[in-house]
Design a protein around this motif. Structure first.
Motif, PDB file in Angstrom:
ATOM      1  N   UNK A 182       0.826  -1.207   0.000  1.00 47.44           N
ATOM      2  CA  UNK A 182       0.000   0.000   0.000  1.00 47.44           C
ATOM      3  C   UNK A 182       0.860   1.257   0.000  1.00 47.44           C
ATOM      4  N   UNK A 183       1.865   1.286   0.845  1.00 47.40           N
ATOM      5  CA  UNK A 183       2.713   2.472   0.958  1.00 47.40           C
ATOM      6  C   UNK A 183       3.599   2.686  -0.275  1.00 47.40           C
ATOM      7  N   UNK A 240       7.420   1.786  -8.079  1.00 49.62           N
ATOM      8  CA  UNK A 240       8.145   1.119  -9.155  1.00 49.62           C
ATOM      9  C   UNK A 240       9.168   0.107  -8.689  1.00 49.62           C
ATOM     10  N   UNK A 241       9.921   0.425  -7.638  1.00 52.99           N
ATOM     11  CA  UNK A 241      10.915  -0.512  -7.117  1.00 52.99           C
ATOM     12  C   UNK A 241      10.236  -1.489  -6.165  1.00 52.99           C
ATOM     13  N   UNK A 242      10.362  -2.748  -6.467  1.00 56.49           N
ATOM     14  CA  UNK A 242       9.725  -3.765  -5.628  1.00 56.49           C
ATOM     15  C   UNK A 242      10.491  -3.934  -4.320  1.00 56.49           C
ATOM     16  N   UNK A 252       7.720  -0.779   9.923  1.00 58.39           N
ATOM     17  CA  UNK A 252       7.468  -0.455   8.511  1.00 58.39           C
ATOM     18  C   UNK A 252       7.689   1.042   8.276  1.00 58.39           C
ATOM     19  N   UNK A 253       7.260   1.867   9.206  1.00 56.35           N
ATOM     20  CA  UNK A 253       7.465   3.305   9.079  1.00 56.35           C
ATOM     21  C   UNK A 253       8.952   3.645   9.023  1.00 56.35           C
ATOM     22  N   UNK A 254       9.738   3.040   9.898  1.00 54.36           N
ATOM     23  CA  UNK A 254      11.186   3.281   9.889  1.00 54.36           C
ATOM     24  C   UNK A 254      11.824   2.755   8.606  1.00 54.36           C
ATOM     25  N   UNK A 255      11.360   1.604   8.153  1.00 52.70           N
ATOM     26  CA  UNK A 255      11.840   1.030   6.884  1.00 52.70           C
ATOM     27  C   UNK A 255      11.589   2.021   5.746  1.00 52.70           C
ATOM     28  N   UNK A 256      10.364   2.549   5.682  1.00 48.36           N
ATOM     29  CA  UNK A 256      10.004   3.476   4.608  1.00 48.36           C
ATOM     30  C   UNK A 256      10.807   4.773   4.700  1.00 48.36           C
ATOM     31  N   UNK A 257      11.012   5.269   5.916  1.00 42.16           N
ATOM     32  CA  UNK A 257      11.834   6.473   6.087  1.00 42.16           C
ATOM     33  C   UNK A 257      13.257   6.241   5.595  1.00 42.16           C
ATOM     34  N   UNK A 258      13.807   5.099   5.949  1.00 47.09           N
ATOM     35  CA  UNK A 258      15.174   4.775   5.528  1.00 47.09           C
ATOM     36  C   UNK A 258      15.246   4.581   4.017  1.00 47.09           C
TER      37      UNK A 258
END
Length: 173
Positions: A109-110, A115-117, A142-148
């Motif tokens: 969803x995020x 484009x990048x899997x 997941x939030x920290x993953x997305x920020x990184x």
């Protein structure tokens, strides 16, 4: 606030379908209100209980969420009757399988349209590192993953997840 609230609830109760009103962190709100004005909070709580009872027949339902338990404080102040119509429900941790599915869906969803899997095994590694299926912790990771990922401007490899876990979730950050 009472007139405006009643107007909003009347409009929602008149909807063609059932309506669910979700108030997240309701106990925090009530606690802060109590710290500022006990009498006004008491009036609000009794008014809000009356609204829940009045509107429930019309298909309007309320979900009051929160990460803390306000019941002991309300009991000590004699305000327990203002919430005694509520059903207490605790969200249990997800099983490992559901946690993996939850993380997978969050990432999909995020990252929709990016484009990048996300590398295969990411959701499984997030779940393994956390060692819990508590939704809040899964979402925080997941939030920290997305920020990184945004910071690095590239997908994060599975072997890099432990560093994010230790530095961003457990560390000073």
């Amino acid at each position: 606030w009472a007139r405006l609230g009643e107007s909003v609830f009347e409009q929602l109760a008149g909807a063609a379908t059932k309506v669910l009103v979700i108030l997240d962190e309701f106990p925090v709100m009530v606690s802060r209100m109590l710290d500022q004005d006990h009498d006004a909070t008491k009036r609000f709580l009794h008014w809000f209980r009356a609204q829940r009872q009045l509107r429930s027949a019309g298909g309007l339902r309320f979900l009051l969420g929160g990460s803390m338990n306000i019941e002991p404080r309300l009991s000590a102040l004699g305000l327990q009757p203002s919430i005694n119509d509520l059903e207490h429900f605790e969200v249990e941790p997800f099983s490992d399988e559901v946690a993996v599915e939850f993380v997978t869906l969050l990432l999909e969803t995020e990252l929709a349209g990016v484009g990048d899997a996300t590398p295969d095994g990411t959701a499984e590694e997030v779940t393994r590192l956390l060692q819990t299926g508590v939704p809040y912790f899964l979402q925080a990771f997941v939030n920290e993953y997305l920020n990184e990922r945004r910071r690095r401007r590239r997908p994060i490899a599975v072997h890099e997840l432990e560093g994010i876990y230790r530095e961003r979730l457990l560390g000073a950050a």
